[in-house]
Scaffold this motif. Structure first.
Motif, PDB file in Angstrom:
ATOM      1  N   HIS A  66       0.822  -1.215   0.000  1.00 41.92           N
ATOM      2  CA  HIS A  66       0.000   0.000   0.000  1.00 41.92           C
ATOM      3  C   HIS A  66       0.854   1.262   0.000  1.00 41.92           C
ATOM      4  CE1 HIS A  66      -3.350  -2.564   2.005  1.00 41.92           C
ATOM      5  NE2 HIS A  66      -3.512  -2.520   0.695  1.00 41.92           N
ATOM      6  N   LEU A  67       1.943   1.239   0.770  1.00 45.66           N
ATOM      7  CA  LEU A  67       2.750   2.446   0.926  1.00 45.66           C
ATOM      8  C   LEU A  67       4.226   2.080   0.929  1.00 45.66           C
ATOM      9  CD1 LEU A  67       2.997   5.495   1.549  1.00 45.66           C
ATOM     10  CD2 LEU A  67       2.785   4.918   3.981  1.00 45.66           C
ATOM     11  N   ARG A  68       4.973   2.774   0.100  1.00 47.58           N
ATOM     12  CA  ARG A  68       6.432   2.644   0.095  1.00 47.58           C
ATOM     13  C   ARG A  68       7.006   4.030   0.354  1.00 47.58           C
ATOM     14  NH1 ARG A  68       9.431   0.548  -5.213  1.00 47.58           N
ATOM     15  NH2 ARG A  68       8.519  -1.433  -4.530  1.00 47.58           N
ATOM     16  N   LEU A  69       7.637   4.190   1.507  1.00 43.14           N
ATOM     17  CA  LEU A  69       8.298   5.447   1.850  1.00 43.14           C
ATOM     18  C   LEU A  69       9.766   5.346   1.452  1.00 43.14           C
ATOM     19  CD1 LEU A  69       6.872   6.149   5.426  1.00 43.14           C
ATOM     20  CD2 LEU A  69       6.325   7.395   3.328  1.00 43.14           C
ATOM     21  N   GLN A  70      10.258   6.339   0.739  1.00 42.84           N
ATOM     22  CA  GLN A  70      11.649   6.349   0.300  1.00 42.84           C
ATOM     23  C   GLN A  70      12.309   7.649   0.727  1.00 42.84           C
ATOM     24  OE1 GLN A  70      10.860   3.704  -3.777  1.00 42.84           O
ATOM     25  NE2 GLN A  70      11.717   5.753  -3.951  1.00 42.84           N
ATOM     26  N   CYS A  71      13.523   7.533   1.224  1.00 40.14           N
ATOM     27  CA  CYS A  71      14.308   8.699   1.612  1.00 40.14           C
ATOM     28  C   CYS A  71      15.674   8.584   0.951  1.00 40.14           C
ATOM     29  CB  CYS A  71      14.454   8.767   3.131  1.00 40.14           C
ATOM     30  SG  CYS A  71      15.487  10.134   3.724  1.00 40.14           S
ATOM     31  N   TYR A  72      16.194   9.709   0.477  1.00 37.82           N
ATOM     32  CA  TYR A  72      17.465   9.739  -0.235  1.00 37.82           C
ATOM     33  C   TYR A  72      18.426  10.703   0.457  1.00 37.82           C
ATOM     34  CZ  TYR A  72      14.744   7.765  -4.134  1.00 37.82           C
ATOM     35  OH  TYR A  72      13.940   6.988  -4.920  1.00 37.82           O
ATOM     36  N   ALA A  73      19.715  10.444   0.281  1.00 34.60           N
ATOM     37  CA  ALA A  73      20.742  11.362   0.767  1.00 34.60           C
ATOM     38  C   ALA A  73      21.961  11.236  -0.133  1.00 34.60           C
ATOM     39  CB  ALA A  73      21.124  11.054   2.213  1.00 34.60           C
ATOM     40  N   PRO A  74      22.692  12.324  -0.335  1.00 34.48           N
ATOM     41  CA  PRO A  74      23.931  12.235  -1.118  1.00 34.48           C
ATOM     42  C   PRO A  74      25.033  11.557  -0.318  1.00 34.48           C
ATOM     43  CG  PRO A  74      23.645  14.455  -0.262  1.00 34.48           C
ATOM     44  CD  PRO A  74      22.402  13.700   0.104  1.00 34.48           C
ATOM     45  N   GLY A  75      25.917  10.855  -1.006  1.00 35.07           N
ATOM     46  CA  GLY A  75      27.005  10.181  -0.322  1.00 35.07           C
ATOM     47  C   GLY A  75      26.513   8.998   0.492  1.00 35.07           C
ATOM     48  N   PHE A  76      27.313   8.596   1.475  1.00 30.76           N
ATOM     49  CA  PHE A  76      27.003   7.414   2.283  1.00 30.76           C
ATOM     50  C   PHE A  76      26.454   7.863   3.633  1.00 30.76           C
ATOM     51  CE2 PHE A  76      28.572   3.452   4.598  1.00 30.76           C
ATOM     52  CZ  PHE A  76      27.528   2.678   4.114  1.00 30.76           C
ATOM     53  N   GLN A  77      25.116   7.874   3.760  1.00 28.89           N
ATOM     54  CA  GLN A  77      24.466   8.378   4.964  1.00 28.89           C
ATOM     55  C   GLN A  77      23.279   7.505   5.366  1.00 28.89           C
ATOM     56  OE1 GLN A  77      24.476  12.825   5.449  1.00 28.89           O
ATOM     57  NE2 GLN A  77      24.465  12.805   3.214  1.00 28.89           N
ATOM     58  N   PRO A  78      23.487   6.216   5.617  1.00 29.61           N
ATOM     59  CA  PRO A  78      22.354   5.356   5.987  1.00 29.61           C
ATOM     60  C   PRO A  78      21.677   5.772   7.285  1.00 29.61           C
ATOM     61  CG  PRO A  78      24.446   4.182   6.168  1.00 29.61           C
ATOM     62  CD  PRO A  78      24.733   5.456   5.466  1.00 29.61           C
ATOM     63  N   GLY A  79      22.437   6.272   8.260  1.00 30.44           N
ATOM     64  CA  GLY A  79      21.830   6.712   9.510  1.00 30.44           C
ATOM     65  C   GLY A  79      20.888   7.880   9.308  1.00 30.44           C
ATOM     66  N   GLN A  80      21.299   8.850   8.500  1.00 32.65           N
ATOM     67  CA  GLN A  80      20.447  10.003   8.225  1.00 32.65           C
ATOM     68  C   GLN A  80      19.199   9.585   7.458  1.00 32.65           C
ATOM     69  OE1 GLN A  80      22.333  13.622   6.737  1.00 32.65           O
ATOM     70  NE2 GLN A  80      20.666  13.922   5.270  1.00 32.65           N
ATOM     71  N   VAL A  81      19.366   8.664   6.520  1.00 30.44           N
ATOM     72  CA  VAL A  81      18.226   8.181   5.741  1.00 30.44           C
ATOM     73  C   VAL A  81      17.218   7.483   6.652  1.00 30.44           C
ATOM     74  CG1 VAL A  81      17.568   6.434   4.045  1.00 30.44           C
ATOM     75  CG2 VAL A  81      19.405   8.039   3.525  1.00 30.44           C
ATOM     76  N   LEU A  82      17.696   6.628   7.553  1.00 29.43           N
ATOM     77  CA  LEU A  82      16.791   5.947   8.476  1.00 29.43           C
ATOM     78  C   LEU A  82      16.059   6.954   9.355  1.00 29.43           C
ATOM     79  CD1 LEU A  82      15.614   3.422   9.814  1.00 29.43           C
ATOM     80  CD2 LEU A  82      17.616   3.403  11.334  1.00 29.43           C
ATOM     81  N   ALA A  83      16.766   7.948   9.868  1.00 30.14           N
ATOM     82  CA  ALA A  83      16.127   8.957  10.713  1.00 30.14           C
ATOM     83  C   ALA A  83      15.015   9.672   9.954  1.00 30.14           C
ATOM     84  CB  ALA A  83      17.168   9.957  11.209  1.00 30.14           C
ATOM     85  N   GLY A  84      15.255   9.988   8.690  1.00 23.91           N
ATOM     86  CA  GLY A  84      14.231  10.648   7.888  1.00 23.91           C
ATOM     87  C   GLY A  84      13.018   9.767   7.670  1.00 23.91           C
ATOM     88  N   LEU A  85      13.252   8.491   7.374  1.00 28.98           N
ATOM     89  CA  LEU A  85      12.138   7.558   7.174  1.00 28.98           C
ATOM     90  C   LEU A  85      11.300   7.414   8.436  1.00 28.98           C
ATOM     91  CD1 LEU A  85      13.873   4.697   5.145  1.00 28.98           C
ATOM     92  CD2 LEU A  85      12.048   6.195   4.322  1.00 28.98           C
ATOM     93  N   LEU A  86      11.960   7.282   9.575  1.00 31.02           N
ATOM     94  CA  LEU A  86      11.226   7.087  10.825  1.00 31.02           C
ATOM     95  C   LEU A  86      10.444   8.338  11.218  1.00 31.02           C
ATOM     96  CD1 LEU A  86      13.791   4.999  12.914  1.00 31.02           C
ATOM     97  CD2 LEU A  86      11.821   4.198  11.584  1.00 31.02           C
ATOM     98  N   GLU A  87      10.958   9.512  10.856  1.00 28.89           N
ATOM     99  CA  GLU A  87      10.210  10.744  11.121  1.00 28.89           C
ATOM    100  C   GLU A  87       8.887  10.737  10.349  1.00 28.89           C
ATOM    101  OE1 GLU A  87      10.561  15.615  10.540  1.00 28.89           O
ATOM    102  OE2 GLU A  87      12.170  14.289   9.859  1.00 28.89           O
ATOM    103  N   TRP A  88       8.954  10.342   9.074  1.00 30.27           N
ATOM    104  CA  TRP A  88       7.737  10.273   8.265  1.00 30.27           C
ATOM    105  C   TRP A  88       6.794   9.199   8.798  1.00 30.27           C
ATOM    106  CZ3 TRP A  88       6.005  12.217   3.307  1.00 30.27           C
ATOM    107  CH2 TRP A  88       6.709  13.347   2.887  1.00 30.27           C
TER     108      TRP A  88
END
Length: 354
Positions: free
Chosen positions: A123-145
Motif C-alpha cells: 500500500h505504501l512505500r516510503l523512500q528517503c534519499y541522501a547524497p554520499g554514504f548516509q544510511p543513519g540520516q536516511v533511516l532517521a528521515g524515514l522514521l520521522e515520516w
C-alpha cells in the motif's frame, strides 16, 4: 499538497549534488520502508475500488502531516509516456508502474529527498534519499515520516512478525537500504566479481545502474540488503554500514594500488576522456558512461581538480534518451541522440564551466 509534479530537465536531484561522506565512491544512499493498511487487501489482490479507497486514505494521511507540507503528488496513470520515461531515468519509477486501473500515486516532498509511492506491491512505500554514504540520516528521515503517519493510518503490524508486507521476504522491519556505488578500481583490477559474489552470499542484491540483467555501465552498482526479518531497523542499518564499508575499503585499496603503480597512466586515461567530452561531436550512450567513469575516477584521485561530483552525477541522468529528448523538445533518432549527447557533454564540461 500540490497536484502537479514538475519534471524539468535541469532540475537537479538533491541526492546527486556530490556532497556527503564518501562522495567519490558512494553517489547516493536510499532507504525504503514498506507499509500496509489494516483491513485492506494487498494491492495485487485488491479490486480497483479498494485500491482507490486505499489511495484516498493514504493521501489524506500524508496531507495531514508536517513532513509532507508543500509536497507534490501525481497519479501515475495520468503521466504521458515521455514523463514516465523521465521518472524512470531518474530512478523514481520502474517499468509497469503507471497503469491507470492500479490507482498508483507518487508524492514527492518539497525538498525532493522523500518519495511516497501508493498502491505499488504494498500500500505504501516510503523512500528517503541522501547524497554520499548516509544510511543513519536516511533511516532517521524515514522514521520521522512513519511516526507522523502512524497517527493517521492504521498500519498492519503483528508482534510475532513485525510489519506485514505483500511479499514474505519483506516482512519484519520492511526496511531496505541501498547505496549507488562507483567501483572502477575493483572493475579494472578484476576483483569485482569476487566482491559482488560475497555480497550476494550475505543476502544483498547487486545490480547495475540500469537494472538486473542489463550490462553494467560506468562501473556503477546498486547494492541493497534483502534481509528484513528478525532485526530491528538500527540492526539493519548497522549491518548495511559494516558490509558496504568493507566494499569501500576494498575500492580505495584498489585505487591506491593503481595510483602507486601507474599514476601517469591513470591521469592520462582521465585527461583523454576529458578532452574527448570537451570536443566530441558524436557520443553513444556506452561511450558516454565509459568517459564519465574515467572522469569520476580522475576527480576522485585529485587528477581533475576543475571537475566536481555534482556535474558528474548530473550527467549520469541527463545523457539518457528521455532527458535528451526533453531538451530538444521532440523525439530523436539514434543519430540525433548521439549528436545531442555529445553537445550536452561539451557544454557541461567546457573549460571554465565548473
Amino acid at each position: 499538497m500540490s497536484a502537479y509534479l514538475q519534471l524539468p530537465l535541469r532540475e537537479a536531484l538533491p541526492w546527486l549534488d556530490g556532497s556527503g561522506p564518501e562522495a567519490d565512491i558512494v553517489i547516493s544512499t536510499r532507504g525504503r520502508l514498506l507499509r500496509n493498511i489494516t483491513a485492506h487487501e494487498f494491492p495485487g489482490h485488491a479490486k480497483p475500488n479498494e485500491r482507490r479507497e486505499v489511495a484516498e486514505e493514504i493521501l489524506a494521511g500524508l496531507a495531514a502531516v508536517e513532513p509532507a507540507r508543500g509536497a507534490h503528488q501525481v497519479e501515475l496513470g495520468s503521466l504521458s509516456g515521455h514523463q514516465q520515461m523521465l521518472l524512470r531515468e531518474k530512478h523514481l519509477l520502474a517499468e509497469g508502474e503507471c497503469r491507470p486501473e492500479h490507482h498508483r500515486h507518487m508524492v514527492v516532498s518539497s525538498d525532493g529527498l522523500f518519495v511516497a509511492k501508493i498502491n505499488n506491491q504494498d500500500h505504501l512505500r516510503l523512500q528517503c534519499y541522501a547524497p554520499g554514504f548516509q544510511p543513519g540520516q536516511v533511516l532517521a528521515g524515514l522514521l520521522e515520516w512513519e511516526t507522523a503517519l502512524d497517527h493517521h493510518l492504521d498500519l498492519a503490524f503483528q508482534e510475532d512478525f513485525g510489519y506485514l508486507t505483500a511479499s514474505p521476504v519483506d516482512t519484519g522491519t520492511g526496511l531496505h537500504m541501498s547505496a549507488l556505488l562507483h567501483l572502477p578500481g575493483l572493475v579494472m583490477g578484476g576483483e569485482i566479481d569476487k566482491i559482488l559474489n560475497a555480497l550476494r552470499q550475505l543476502r544483498f542484491s547487486v545490480k547495475g545502474l540500469f537494472g538486473r540483467g542489463r550490462a553494467v555501465r560506468g562501473a556503477l552498482f546498486l547494492v541493497t540488503n534483502l534481509v528484513t526479518l528478525g532485526r530491528d531497523e538500527q540492526e539493519v542499518v548497522s549491518d548495511f554500514e559494516f558490509h558496504i564499508g568493507k566494499v569501500l575499503g576494498h575500492e580505495r585499496t584498489a585505487r591506491q594500488q593503481f595510483f602507486s603503480s601507474d599514476s601517469l597512466g591513470l591521469e592520462d586515461l582521465a585527461r583523454r576522456s576529458l578532452a574527448v567530452v570537451r570536443n566530441a561531436l558524436l557520443m553513444t550512450s556506452q561511450e558516454g558512461y565509459d568517459r564519465l567513469n574515467h572522469l569520476r575516477l580522475g576527480a576522485g584521485l585529485g587528477m581533475l581538480p576543475d571537475l566536481n561530483f555534482a556535474q558528474l552525477n548530473e550527467a549520469l541522468v541527463a545523457i539518457q534518451t528521455g532527458h535528451l529528448e526533453q531538451e530538444a523538445g521532440h523525439p530523436l533518432t539514434v543519430p540525433q541522440k548521439t549528436e545531442a549527447r555529445a553537445t550536452y557533454l561539451r557544454t557541461l564540461f567546457a573549460e571554465n564551466s565548473s
